[in-house]
Write an enzyme that holds these catalytic residues in place. Structure first.
Site, PDB file in Angstrom:
ATOM      1  N   GLY A 159       7.593   2.793  -0.289  1.00 23.34           N
ATOM      2  CA  GLY A 159       6.714   1.918  -0.791  1.00 23.34           C
ATOM      3  C   GLY A 159       6.826   0.959  -1.661  1.00 23.34           C
ATOM      4  O   GLY A 159       7.394   0.384  -2.509  1.00 23.34           O
ATOM      5  N   SER A 189       7.032   2.956  12.450  1.00 25.08           N
ATOM      6  CA  SER A 189       7.941   3.485  13.092  1.00 25.08           C
ATOM      7  C   SER A 189       9.212   3.995  14.500  1.00 25.08           C
ATOM      8  O   SER A 189       8.806   3.663  15.362  1.00 25.08           O
ATOM      9  CB  SER A 189       7.107   5.472  12.711  1.00 25.08           C
ATOM     10  OG  SER A 189       8.423   6.657  13.343  1.00 25.08           O
ATOM     11  N   GLY A 199       8.717   6.756  -2.392  1.00 27.19           N
ATOM     12  CA  GLY A 199       9.367   6.713  -1.037  1.00 27.19           C
ATOM     13  C   GLY A 199       9.424   5.305   0.145  1.00 27.19           C
ATOM     14  O   GLY A 199       9.954   4.464  -1.791  1.00 27.19           O
ATOM     15  N   TYR A 249       0.462  11.129  15.088  1.00 24.24           N
ATOM     16  CA  TYR A 249       0.984  10.430  14.217  1.00 24.24           C
ATOM     17  C   TYR A 249       1.986   9.339  15.216  1.00 24.24           C
ATOM     18  O   TYR A 249       1.744   8.289  14.835  1.00 24.24           O
ATOM     19  CB  TYR A 249       2.149  11.069  13.313  1.00 24.24           C
ATOM     20  CG  TYR A 249       2.877  10.632  12.706  1.00 24.24           C
ATOM     21  CD1 TYR A 249       2.846   9.837  11.236  1.00 24.24           C
ATOM     22  CD2 TYR A 249       4.714  10.123  13.255  1.00 24.24           C
ATOM     23  CE1 TYR A 249       3.895   8.854  10.998  1.00 24.24           C
ATOM     24  CE2 TYR A 249       4.504   9.033  12.103  1.00 24.24           C
ATOM     25  CZ  TYR A 249       4.984   8.980  11.254  1.00 24.24           C
ATOM     26  OH  TYR A 249       5.692   7.726  10.564  1.00 24.24           O
ATOM     27  N   THR A 289       1.144  -1.081   0.183  1.00 24.16           N
ATOM     28  CA  THR A 289      -0.355  -0.126   0.390  1.00 24.16           C
ATOM     29  C   THR A 289       0.990   1.453  -0.298  1.00 24.16           C
ATOM     30  O   THR A 289       2.087   1.232   0.580  1.00 24.16           O
ATOM     31  CB  THR A 289      -0.675  -0.162   1.286  1.00 24.16           C
ATOM     32  OG1 THR A 289      -0.200   0.580   2.667  1.00 24.16           O
ATOM     33  CG2 THR A 289      -1.671  -1.125   1.151  1.00 24.16           C
ATOM     34  N   SER A 341       2.561   2.520  -2.492  1.00 28.50           N
ATOM     35  CA  SER A 341       3.932   2.057  -3.276  1.00 28.50           C
ATOM     36  C   SER A 341       4.533   3.370  -4.223  1.00 28.50           C
ATOM     37  O   SER A 341       4.257   2.523  -5.430  1.00 28.50           O
ATOM     38  CB  SER A 341       3.919   0.685  -3.270  1.00 28.50           C
ATOM     39  OG  SER A 341       2.416   0.960  -3.718  1.00 28.50           O
ATOM     40  N   THR A 342       3.045   4.441  -4.581  1.00 27.87           N
ATOM     41  CA  THR A 342       3.514   5.375  -5.619  1.00 27.87           C
ATOM     42  C   THR A 342       4.652   6.846  -5.606  1.00 27.87           C
ATOM     43  O   THR A 342       5.142   7.023  -6.039  1.00 27.87           O
ATOM     44  CB  THR A 342       2.528   6.277  -6.252  1.00 27.87           C
ATOM     45  OG1 THR A 342       2.346   7.367  -4.675  1.00 27.87           O
ATOM     46  CG2 THR A 342       1.099   5.433  -6.492  1.00 27.87           C
TER      47      THR A 342
HETATM   48  P1  NAD Z   1       5.862   9.985   1.423  1.00 30.02           P
HETATM   49  O1  NAD Z   1       4.466  10.438   1.769  1.00 30.02           O
HETATM   50  O2  NAD Z   1       6.875  10.066   0.697  1.00 30.02           O
HETATM   51  O3  NAD Z   1       4.450   7.860   0.610  1.00 30.02           O
HETATM   52  C1  NAD Z   1       3.096   7.560   1.979  1.00 30.02           C
HETATM   53  C2  NAD Z   1       2.653   6.931   0.033  1.00 30.02           C
HETATM   54  O4  NAD Z   1       1.762   6.607   0.851  1.00 30.02           O
HETATM   55  C3  NAD Z   1       2.472   7.678  -0.632  1.00 30.02           C
HETATM   56  O5  NAD Z   1       2.375   6.617  -2.011  1.00 30.02           O
HETATM   57  C4  NAD Z   1       1.244   8.195  -0.687  1.00 30.02           C
HETATM   58  O6  NAD Z   1       0.474   7.566  -2.343  1.00 30.02           O
HETATM   59  C5  NAD Z   1       0.331   6.850   0.272  1.00 30.02           C
HETATM   60  N1  NAD Z   1      -0.972   7.440   0.663  1.00 30.02           N
HETATM   61  C6  NAD Z   1      -0.979   8.011   1.433  1.00 30.02           C
HETATM   62  N2  NAD Z   1      -2.380   8.457   2.187  1.00 30.02           N
HETATM   63  C7  NAD Z   1      -2.751   7.378   0.792  1.00 30.02           C
HETATM   64  C8  NAD Z   1      -4.159   7.021   1.263  1.00 30.02           C
HETATM   65  N3  NAD Z   1      -5.452   7.542   2.259  1.00 30.02           N
HETATM   66  N4  NAD Z   1      -4.028   5.535   0.618  1.00 30.02           N
HETATM   67  C9  NAD Z   1      -3.878   5.056  -0.427  1.00 30.02           C
HETATM   68  N5  NAD Z   1      -2.453   5.491  -0.184  1.00 30.02           N
HETATM   69  C10 NAD Z   1      -2.182   6.593   0.784  1.00 30.02           C
HETATM   70  O7  NAD Z   1       5.853   8.723   2.687  1.00 30.02           O
HETATM   71  P2  NAD Z   1       7.127   8.065   2.824  1.00 30.02           P
HETATM   72  O8  NAD Z   1       7.375   8.514   3.995  1.00 30.02           O
HETATM   73  O9  NAD Z   1       7.969   7.169   1.992  1.00 30.02           O
HETATM   74  O10 NAD Z   1       6.231   6.599   4.299  1.00 30.02           O
HETATM   75  C11 NAD Z   1       6.351   6.049   3.721  1.00 30.02           C
HETATM   76  C12 NAD Z   1       5.233   5.307   5.818  1.00 30.02           C
HETATM   77  O11 NAD Z   1       6.915   4.991   6.244  1.00 30.02           O
HETATM   78  C13 NAD Z   1       4.494   5.683   6.429  1.00 30.02           C
HETATM   79  O12 NAD Z   1       3.730   4.935   7.098  1.00 30.02           O
HETATM   80  C14 NAD Z   1       5.065   6.383   7.454  1.00 30.02           C
HETATM   81  O13 NAD Z   1       4.624   6.889   8.693  1.00 30.02           O
HETATM   82  C15 NAD Z   1       6.520   5.174   7.762  1.00 30.02           C
HETATM   83  N6  NAD Z   1       7.241   5.808   7.830  1.00 30.02           N
HETATM   84  C16 NAD Z   1       8.618   6.611   7.032  1.00 30.02           C
HETATM   85  C17 NAD Z   1       8.920   7.222   7.487  1.00 30.02           C
HETATM   86  C18 NAD Z   1      10.538   8.360   6.673  1.00 30.02           C
HETATM   87  O14 NAD Z   1      11.442   8.560   7.546  1.00 30.02           O
HETATM   88  N7  NAD Z   1      10.315   8.988   5.415  1.00 30.02           N
HETATM   89  C19 NAD Z   1      10.019   6.630   8.903  1.00 30.02           C
HETATM   90  C20 NAD Z   1       9.390   5.756   9.882  1.00 30.02           C
HETATM   91  C21 NAD Z   1       7.738   5.160   9.491  1.00 30.02           C
END
Ligand code: NAD
Length: 262
Positions: A20, A141, A18, A154, A13, A15-16
């Site tokens: 994912g 996280s 970051g 969060y 989920t 996965s567009t």
């Molecule tokens: P990002 O914003 O780059 O990517 C988030 C992804 O989630 C995108 O593909 C977006 O389209 C999708 N998304 C958001 N809301 C959505 C919805 N309602 N329905 C479907 N898709 C949805 O973020 P990221 O940094 O890659 O984070 C990904 C996961 O990793 C998150 O759960 C975040 O909490 C967790 N995380 C990130 C970090 C970090 O530092 N990047 C650290 C710890 C945990």
């Protein structure tokens, strides 16, 4: 190491972009067929175009912040067979003072970050159980433990994922289906780039990025952002045949930022 994922069907989920997107890419490189999900057709098409996985990728746009969106995703992915691997990665984060977080914001964070994983796991666990093999990974996280004062809502959702994951692992005891959480630390994704810009305002991004660990995250032992591929590699291992004995765990990929060794 061959992770034994050839021919598995994986739903990642969010996965567009970051983390994912990197997970989807890594699982596909290990031979899995991957379902790419994001909120809009446009973002899904852009990711499919970027990943160039051909028929090893299936795009399904769906807003996972609603029950209807989760149902759509399940219906459309079921048409391709039993999901072997579910990665509950979709998540939102945004700095906001506690006093300014409205009821609606609390609910929205809970729906997107927690309920999406609950709804999808509930729908997909039974077929996994019946086939005697499955992998469910929640992307939590370090903020599940180090609750960030700038986004307590969060932190709440990330702690909740630990409880759900542990409880589900117990529910799926001795079934061949493992359930784990991965706890990334600060990881340079599209979402985090936006987050850092929000916190830093108009100041220089490169300088802010450099100063971030000294000023905001001094306990990080790597003193840098992790790369999305580093997190994806940890997730891929948990999905592997070799990780069959790891379940009910919270696996840290946090650069040592949480000041404990377990
Ligand atoms: P990002 O914003 O780059 O990517 C988030 C992804 O989630 C995108 O593909 C977006 O389209 C999708 N998304 C958001 N809301 C959505 C919805 N309602 N329905 C479907 N898709 C949805 O973020 P990221 O940094 O890659 O984070 C990904 C996961 O990793 C998150 O759960 C975040 O909490 C967790 N995380 C990130 C970090 C970090 O530092 N990047 C650290 C710890 C945990």
């Amino acid at each position: 190491m061959n992770l034994g994922l050839n021919g598995k069907l994986a739903l990642v989920t969010g996965s567009t972009s970051g983390i994912g997107k990197a997970i989807a890419k890594t699982l596909a490189a290990e031979g899995a067929q991957v379902v790419i999900n994001g909120r809009s057709q446009k973002s899904v098409d852009a990711a499919l175009n970027d990943l160039q996985l051909g028929d090893r990728a299936i795009g399904v746009p769906a807003d996972l912040g609603t029950a209807e969106g989760c149902a759509t995703l399940i219906e459309k992915t079921n048409a391709h067979g039993t999901i072997d691997i579910l990665i509950n990665n979709a998540g939102i984060f945004q700095p906001q003072e506690f006093s300014a977080i409205s009821d609606d914001d609390w609910q929205r964070f809970y729906d997107v970050n927690v309920m999406s994983g609950i709804r999808l796991s509930r729908a997909l666990m039974e077929p996994m159980k019946q086939q005697g093999w499955g992998r469910i990974v929640f992307i939590s996280s370090e903020s599940a433990i180090n609750i960030p004062v700038e986004m307590i809502h969060y932190g709440m959702t990330k702690t909740a994922q630990l409880a759900v994951s542990r409880g589900l692992a117990k529910t799926l005891k001795a079934t061949g289906v493992t359930v784990n959480c991965v706890l990334p630390g600060p990881t340079w994704s599209e979402g985090v780039e936006q987050f850092v810009k929000d916190v830093a305002g108009d100041s220089d991004l490169a300088k802010t990025k450099e100063a971030f660990f000294k000023e905001n995250r001094p306990s990080s032992l790597i003193q840098r952002f992790a790369d999305v591929n580093e997190v994806a590699a940890t997730v891929a291992f948990l999905c592997s045949q070799q990780a069959a004995a790891t379940t009910g765990s919270a696996v840290r990929c946090d650069g040592g930022i949480v000041d404990t060794c377990f």
